[in-house]
Design a protein around this motif. Structure first.
Motif, PDB file in Angstrom:
ATOM      1  N   TYR A   1     -31.102 -16.800  -1.738  1.00  0.00           N
ATOM      2  CA  TYR A   1     -32.326 -16.552  -0.998  1.00  0.00           C
ATOM      3  C   TYR A   1     -32.988 -15.215  -1.352  1.00  0.00           C
ATOM      4  O   TYR A   1     -33.878 -14.767  -0.622  1.00  0.00           O
ATOM      5  CB  TYR A   1     -32.033 -16.556   0.509  1.00  0.00           C
ATOM      6  N   ASN A   2     -32.557 -14.576  -2.434  1.00  0.00           N
ATOM      7  CA  ASN A   2     -33.060 -13.241  -2.726  1.00  0.00           C
ATOM      8  C   ASN A   2     -34.494 -13.268  -3.244  1.00  0.00           C
ATOM      9  O   ASN A   2     -34.944 -14.224  -3.872  1.00  0.00           O
ATOM     10  CB  ASN A   2     -32.158 -12.532  -3.738  1.00  0.00           C
TER      11      ASN A   2
ATOM     12  N   CYS B   1     -35.912 -19.246   5.396  1.00  0.00           N
ATOM     13  CA  CYS B   1     -34.499 -18.840   5.362  1.00  0.00           C
ATOM     14  C   CYS B   1     -34.262 -17.600   6.213  1.00  0.00           C
ATOM     15  O   CYS B   1     -33.165 -17.404   6.745  1.00  0.00           O
ATOM     16  CB  CYS B   1     -34.021 -18.630   3.932  1.00  0.00           C
ATOM     17  N   THR B   2     -35.295 -16.770   6.391  1.00  0.00           N
ATOM     18  CA  THR B   2     -35.124 -15.594   7.246  1.00  0.00           C
ATOM     19  C   THR B   2     -34.742 -15.997   8.669  1.00  0.00           C
ATOM     20  O   THR B   2     -33.880 -15.374   9.288  1.00  0.00           O
ATOM     21  CB  THR B   2     -36.425 -14.775   7.286  1.00  0.00           C
TER      22      THR B   2
ATOM     23  N   ARG C   1     -27.808 -13.996   1.938  1.00  0.00           N
ATOM     24  CA  ARG C   1     -28.859 -14.287   0.959  1.00  0.00           C
ATOM     25  C   ARG C   1     -28.315 -14.411  -0.468  1.00  0.00           C
ATOM     26  O   ARG C   1     -29.029 -14.841  -1.356  1.00  0.00           O
ATOM     27  CB  ARG C   1     -29.956 -13.236   1.011  1.00  0.00           C
TER      28      ARG C   1
ATOM     29  N   PHE D   1     -36.420 -11.764   1.469  1.00  0.00           N
ATOM     30  CA  PHE D   1     -35.885 -13.071   1.074  1.00  0.00           C
ATOM     31  C   PHE D   1     -36.961 -13.854   0.333  1.00  0.00           C
ATOM     32  O   PHE D   1     -38.119 -13.421   0.262  1.00  0.00           O
ATOM     33  CB  PHE D   1     -35.433 -13.842   2.327  1.00  0.00           C
TER      34      PHE D   1
END
Length: 379
Positions: free
Chosen positions: A232-233, A62-63, A211, A57
């Motif tokens: 979120y990539n 965000c993870t 994501r 990510f």
């Protein structure tokens, strides 16, 4: 005395020429977003973590949020964590609509106190976010025994713990959901970014949807979206850096452990008694030594600021502090938290100082940092 020497920062990334060249190749390839380098990085991370599914990510924040969503955590739920961490650890709990609950820390490890954690469990508790602070692991047997006893999910905040082990096993190679950060000052970096280690293919597919905007199908027949995701990539540029860094993880960890040993040797057995300061737990088997932190003697409300200022002005040595207690930030005070609730976290949060620790440091750098600390504290 040492002001003419180059500035010694508390952290500094180390990117080798092969990795810089690999980034150049990605830029020339025309494929700079998520692509073959991300796939290769995820595959190598999966191998590193014993074959578990891994998804990357664009941040290690965000993870954790996505891990909570995968675990089904939301409004009405409570999640227990530590007040000594980067604020993201608690913010993600609020972001999914749940309620953060803090448990005080252990003064020796500075990780969450597992006795206090278990005492904080209620009928609404659904998950735990332990933090492996500075790369020192939480007691994993006790942690997962508590989680099993109370039927709780665990989202490990392992942002600082890549290369950390628990009795021979890598953090991330076992357990529940495990989140790592690759931000610039971490032991390995992708500039920014992170990864999530998952339990099975179903969770991995769910992570992929979260994501990338919740897209569940994409192709010539169109797309479908079946949940609320985000953007979120990780990019191939970041992944190319990560591949170069991951190749050196064992050497990085070994060097940090050697630097930590040298710190203890240089401080010597009588330093704590003479200075009133407290060194970290001397763990050279499990910890990856992401940070080397001391607890200063309590000489008043401005003692840490005075110490850090003198370290920089008189010795050209950089310091930091990790972390201020989360529950004393304005947003958390507005939620009912305040002084006196977690006294150990408040004391350590007020007095902790981070000394230089990074891969390109030399033993001479450690000696310089220790000499500066002694000059300031042992007047």
């Amino acid at each position: 005395m040492t002001a003419t020497l180059p500035f010694l920062p508390f952290s500094k990334p180390s990117i080798d020429e092969a990795t810089i060249a690999a980034v150049g190749e990605v830029l020339r390839s025309g494929w700079i977003t998520s692509g073959p380098k991300v796939q290769a990085f995820e595959a190598q991370l999966s191998e590193y973590f014993g074959g578990r599914p891994v998804r990357t990510f664009n941040s290690g924040t965000c993870t954790m949020e996505i891990a909570l969503r995968i675990a089904g955590i939301g409004p009405g739920d409570e999640v227990i964590t530590t007040p000594i961490s980067w604020v993201a650890t608690a913010n993600v709990i609020i972001a999914v609509g749940a309620t953060p609950v803090f448990a005080d820390i252990d003064p020796a490890t500075r990780n969450i106190d597992l006795d206090k954690l278990e005492a904080a469990i209620t009928a609404r508790t659904r998950a735990i976010i332990p933090v492996h602070l500075s790369g020192l692991p939480v007691d994993m047997e006790r942690l997962y025994a508590i989680a099993a006893r109370h039927k709780l999910r665990v989202v490990e905040d392992a942002a600082q713990a890549i290369g950390t082990r628990w009795h021979g096993q890598r953090i991330g190679a076992f357990g529940d959901l495990v989140s790592f950060s690759f931000q610039a000052n971490k032991n390995i970096t992708t500039g920014e970014g992170g990864c999530l280690v998952l339990n099975n293919a179903d969770e991995a597919r769910l992570a992929e949807k979260y994501r990338l905007q919740g897209v569940s199908r994409s192709g010539v027949d169109g797309i479908d979206v079946d949940l609320l995701g985000g953007k979120y990539n990780m990019s191939d540029i970041m992944a190319a850096i990560g591949l170069g860094q991951l190749a050196n993880i064992e050497a990085i960890t070994a060097h940090r452990r050697a630097l930590a040993r040298h710190y203890f040797d240089q401080f010597g057995a009588g330093f704590e008694a003479a200075s009133g300061a407290q060194l970290p737990l001397a763990d050279f088997e499990n910890s990856n030594w992401h940070l080397f932190q001391i607890i200063l003697p309590d000489n008043g409300p401005d003692s840490r600021a005075a110490f850090m200022t003198e370290m920089a002005a008189a010795h050209n040595v950089g310091t930091g502090f990790h972390y201020a207690p989360i529950h004393l930030f304005s947003m958390y005070r507005a939620r009912g938290f305040g002084e006196g609730m977690f006294p150990c976290a408040e004391r350590i949060g007020r007095l902790t100082v981070t000394l230089p620790m990074f891969y390109s440091m030399t033993p001479a750098d450690v000696e310089r940092a220790v000499a500066a600390v002694k000059s300031v504290l042992l007047k």
